[in-house]
Design an enzyme around this catalytic site. Structure first.
Site, PDB file in Angstrom:
ATOM      1  N   ARG A  30      -8.728   0.615   4.744  1.00 34.61           N
ATOM      2  CA  ARG A  30      -7.801   1.525   4.058  1.00 34.61           C
ATOM      3  C   ARG A  30      -6.519   0.784   3.663  1.00 34.61           C
ATOM      4  O   ARG A  30      -5.875   1.140   2.679  1.00 34.61           O
ATOM      5  CB  ARG A  30      -7.415   2.703   4.970  1.00 34.61           C
ATOM      6  CG  ARG A  30      -8.523   3.717   5.149  1.00 34.61           C
ATOM      7  CD  ARG A  30      -8.002   4.927   5.909  1.00 34.61           C
ATOM      8  NE  ARG A  30      -6.707   5.327   5.419  1.00 34.61           N
ATOM      9  CZ  ARG A  30      -5.738   5.868   6.148  1.00 34.61           C
ATOM     10  NH1 ARG A  30      -5.932   6.107   7.416  1.00 34.61           N
ATOM     11  NH2 ARG A  30      -4.591   6.183   5.615  1.00 34.61           N
ATOM     12  N   ARG A  73       0.823  15.868  12.454  1.00 33.31           N
ATOM     13  CA  ARG A  73       1.759  15.321  11.455  1.00 33.31           C
ATOM     14  C   ARG A  73       2.082  16.434  10.460  1.00 33.31           C
ATOM     15  O   ARG A  73       1.381  16.634   9.480  1.00 33.31           O
ATOM     16  CB  ARG A  73       1.151  14.102  10.765  1.00 33.31           C
ATOM     17  CG  ARG A  73       0.967  12.951  11.720  1.00 33.31           C
ATOM     18  CD  ARG A  73       0.294  11.781  11.081  1.00 33.31           C
ATOM     19  NE  ARG A  73       1.165  11.033  10.181  1.00 33.31           N
ATOM     20  CZ  ARG A  73       0.759   9.968   9.505  1.00 33.31           C
ATOM     21  NH1 ARG A  73      -0.460   9.545   9.604  1.00 33.31           N
ATOM     22  NH2 ARG A  73       1.608   9.331   8.709  1.00 33.31           N
ATOM     23  N   CYS A 110      -4.210   8.998   9.198  1.00 33.93           N
ATOM     24  CA  CYS A 110      -4.325   8.487  10.559  1.00 33.93           C
ATOM     25  C   CYS A 110      -4.005   9.600  11.543  1.00 33.93           C
ATOM     26  O   CYS A 110      -3.000  10.301  11.397  1.00 33.93           O
ATOM     27  CB  CYS A 110      -3.375   7.317  10.759  1.00 33.93           C
ATOM     28  SG  CYS A 110      -3.940   5.840   9.930  1.00 33.93           S
ATOM     29  N   ASP A 145       4.601   1.198  12.039  1.00 35.44           N
ATOM     30  CA  ASP A 145       3.352   0.624  11.524  1.00 35.44           C
ATOM     31  C   ASP A 145       3.081  -0.786  12.065  1.00 35.44           C
ATOM     32  O   ASP A 145       2.031  -1.364  11.778  1.00 35.44           O
ATOM     33  CB  ASP A 145       3.374   0.585   9.986  1.00 35.44           C
ATOM     34  CG  ASP A 145       3.137   1.963   9.390  1.00 35.44           C
ATOM     35  OD1 ASP A 145       2.815   2.899  10.152  1.00 35.44           O
ATOM     36  OD2 ASP A 145       3.275   2.113   8.165  1.00 35.44           O
ATOM     37  N   LYS A 166       0.835  -1.219   0.000  1.00 36.57           N
ATOM     38  CA  LYS A 166       0.000   0.000   0.000  1.00 36.57           C
ATOM     39  C   LYS A 166       0.865   1.263   0.000  1.00 36.57           C
ATOM     40  O   LYS A 166       0.661   2.166  -0.792  1.00 36.57           O
ATOM     41  CB  LYS A 166      -0.917   0.029   1.227  1.00 36.57           C
ATOM     42  CG  LYS A 166      -1.612   1.363   1.409  1.00 36.57           C
ATOM     43  CD  LYS A 166      -2.378   1.464   2.692  1.00 36.57           C
ATOM     44  CE  LYS A 166      -1.602   2.050   3.846  1.00 36.57           C
ATOM     45  NZ  LYS A 166      -1.486   3.515   3.872  1.00 36.57           N
ATOM     46  N   ASN A 167       1.837   1.309   0.915  1.00 35.58           N
ATOM     47  CA  ASN A 167       2.610   2.544   1.036  1.00 35.58           C
ATOM     48  C   ASN A 167       3.517   2.793  -0.166  1.00 35.58           C
ATOM     49  O   ASN A 167       3.992   3.906  -0.366  1.00 35.58           O
ATOM     50  CB  ASN A 167       3.430   2.538   2.332  1.00 35.58           C
ATOM     51  CG  ASN A 167       2.567   2.835   3.540  1.00 35.58           C
ATOM     52  OD1 ASN A 167       1.383   3.142   3.403  1.00 35.58           O
ATOM     53  ND2 ASN A 167       3.146   2.743   4.722  1.00 35.58           N
TER      54      ASN A 167
END
Ligand code: UD1
Length: 431
Positions: free
Chosen positions: A400, A121, A116, A308, A22-23
């Site tokens: 997600r 952030r 998130c 994560d 995903k990332n």
């Protein structure tokens, strides 16, 4: 609104294939803004974040077509440069369109990102890097706005925060630099495999990036990029979530389609906890047949322990045979799962950026609330451990980043089902 119902007390056992990362795929999709030729990505997971990124790119004039796990992206209308709040606010990675927009179009209007919510952030490093390339950005009505003369100009920079390097800022600035005039040198670049993967895709589109995988990236600007085809690598975070699930349920789980070298510290941790770890070129197997041992974990930038995976490992440590200390160095406020684990009977004391986890013999099922993507995965694992039934609400968070997690855990023997959240009956007040 849906919920997951998890019946605890089963071992996870069997094989599961890791989905595409995903990332890595989100910035790779944004790279399609840099060319008018097709960018074809294979092994793209069907996740809510991927759909959101596709919607953002469609708004920016990129046609996104999906055929199975192949996604073809082609920029057909370069005149559009606004990434709207409604989409961007749901996903932090959407900020990755900023670099390509200023590089390829000289114009960007991108909502400040969401994603998130674990503490503030900031995006200062993204802005610093792009500013140094000549793309001045200002905040206007919640949007990051830039209008610059192209091409941008290569520059030397140190992209740093007091916590180390930034994953998305590195990728964003690299994408800003690939079409710049001259050389860009990024010191303290993030070394996460997802950054390297985006760089490899950009190089196959004709970019000149060297030092990939290291702390210093050199980007020699080129006048244009062309299309490319790329197979996404396996998601290391998803893979490790299944593996730690196997270890904590005293099970036997094999994950295929993942690169074990991206998980070295995680596998070391699982071994220290007493799990047996076997690995091949592109698979990993974890087995455990007794209580896990406590370990101390400190999250760090790659190749350190990934933030994560902090929540998932903390869940396993809740039933380990002793006391563990979990220290969060990347996002010091990333502890929303603690309150939910306490509801399941865990013994955790939080002190600043640390959680002291005292193993208990068992957790017991309860209603819990998913608060962010990885914390929700941790709660599903906790449900597998807990006696009785655990109900996890707000599961849209988990969708997600984990594709069909309920079905895949069920295939491993977990008793997990998804259902619609019934409406809460409320008594009208006669006020
Ligand atoms: C990415 C990952 C996320 C992961 C995180 C850390 C994606 C889509 N998301 O997020 O899953 O948890 O890396 O591995 O790839 N920071 C600043 N200023 C900035 C940018 C970051 O101070 O401009 C700080 C952050 O607050 C944090 C640290 O730097 O403390 C690292 O964050 P960063 O690597 O940027 O995380 P993301 O790239 O947003």
């Amino acid at each position: 609104m849906e919920r997951l119902m998890v019946q605890g007390g089963t071992r996870l056992e069997g094989r599961v294939a890791a989905g595409g990362s995903k990332n890595a795929v989100l910035p790779c999709m944004a790279a399609a803004l840099l060319t008018d030729e097709p960018v074809v990505l294979h092994r793209v997971p069907d996740l809510r974040d991927v759909r959101t990124m596709a919607q953002i790119l469609e708004r920016l004039g990129v046609r996104c077509e999906r055929d199975g796990s192949t996604l073809t992206l082609q920029c057909t209308d370069p005149s559009r440069s606004e990434a709207p709040y409604d989409l961007v606010s749901t996903m932090r990675a959407s900020i990755c369109v900023l670099g390509p927009l200023v590089a390829a179009r000289g114009e960007a209007r991108v909502s400040m990102p969401g994603g998130c919510v674990f503490g503030v952030r900031p995006v200062d490093q993204h802005l610093k890097g792009l500013n140094l390339l000549g793309a001045e950005l200002r905040v206007d009505g919640g949007y990051l706005v830039s209008q610059v003369r192209r091409p941008l100009k290569g520059a030397d920079m140190f992209l740093g925060t007091r916590f180390g390097s930034s994953v998305l800022a590195t990728t964003n600035v690299v994408m800003g630099a690939v079409l710049a005039r001259g050389l860009t040198c990024i010191e303290n670049a993030a070394m996460e495999p997802e950054v390297s993967e985006a760089c490899r895709l950009l190089n196959s589109m004709g970019a000149h990036i060297s030092g990939v995988g290291g702390h210093k990236l050199l980007v020699e600007g080129v006048p244009r990029l062309h299309g490319a085809e790329h197979v996404m690598s396996g998601d290391r975070i998803e893979a490790a979530t299944f593996l730690v699930g196997g270890a904590m349920t005293r099970g036997d789980v094999t994950v295929t389609g993942v690169d074990p070298t991206q998980l070295t510290v995680v596998l070391e941790t699982l071994s220290e906890m007493g799990a047996a770890v076997d690995r091949g070129q592109d698979w990993l197997r974890v087995r455990a047949d007794g209580p896990l041992r406590p370990v101390d974990i400190t999250t760090m930038a790659y190749p350190g322990f990934p933030t994560d995976l902090q929540a998932q490992f903390m869940t396993a440590l809740c039933v380990a045979d002793g006391i563990s200390v979990v220290t969060e160095r990347i996002f010091p406020d990333r502890f929303m799962h603690v309150a939910e684990l306490l509801r399941l009977g865990a013994d955790i004391r939080k002190e600043g950026p640390q959680a002291i986890v005292k193993g208990v013999p068992r957790l017991s099922g309860a209603i819990v609330m998913a608060s962010d993507l990885r914390a929700s995965a941790a709660l599903v694992l906790a449900g597998l451990l807990a006696e009785g039934e655990t109900e996890i609400r707000r599961v849209y968070h988990i969708d997600r980043g984990y594709e069909r997690i309920d079905e895949r855990l069920a295939a491993l023997g977990g008793r997990v089902r998804r259902e619609a959240q019934p409406k809460v009956e409320s008594t009208p007040l006669d006020w």
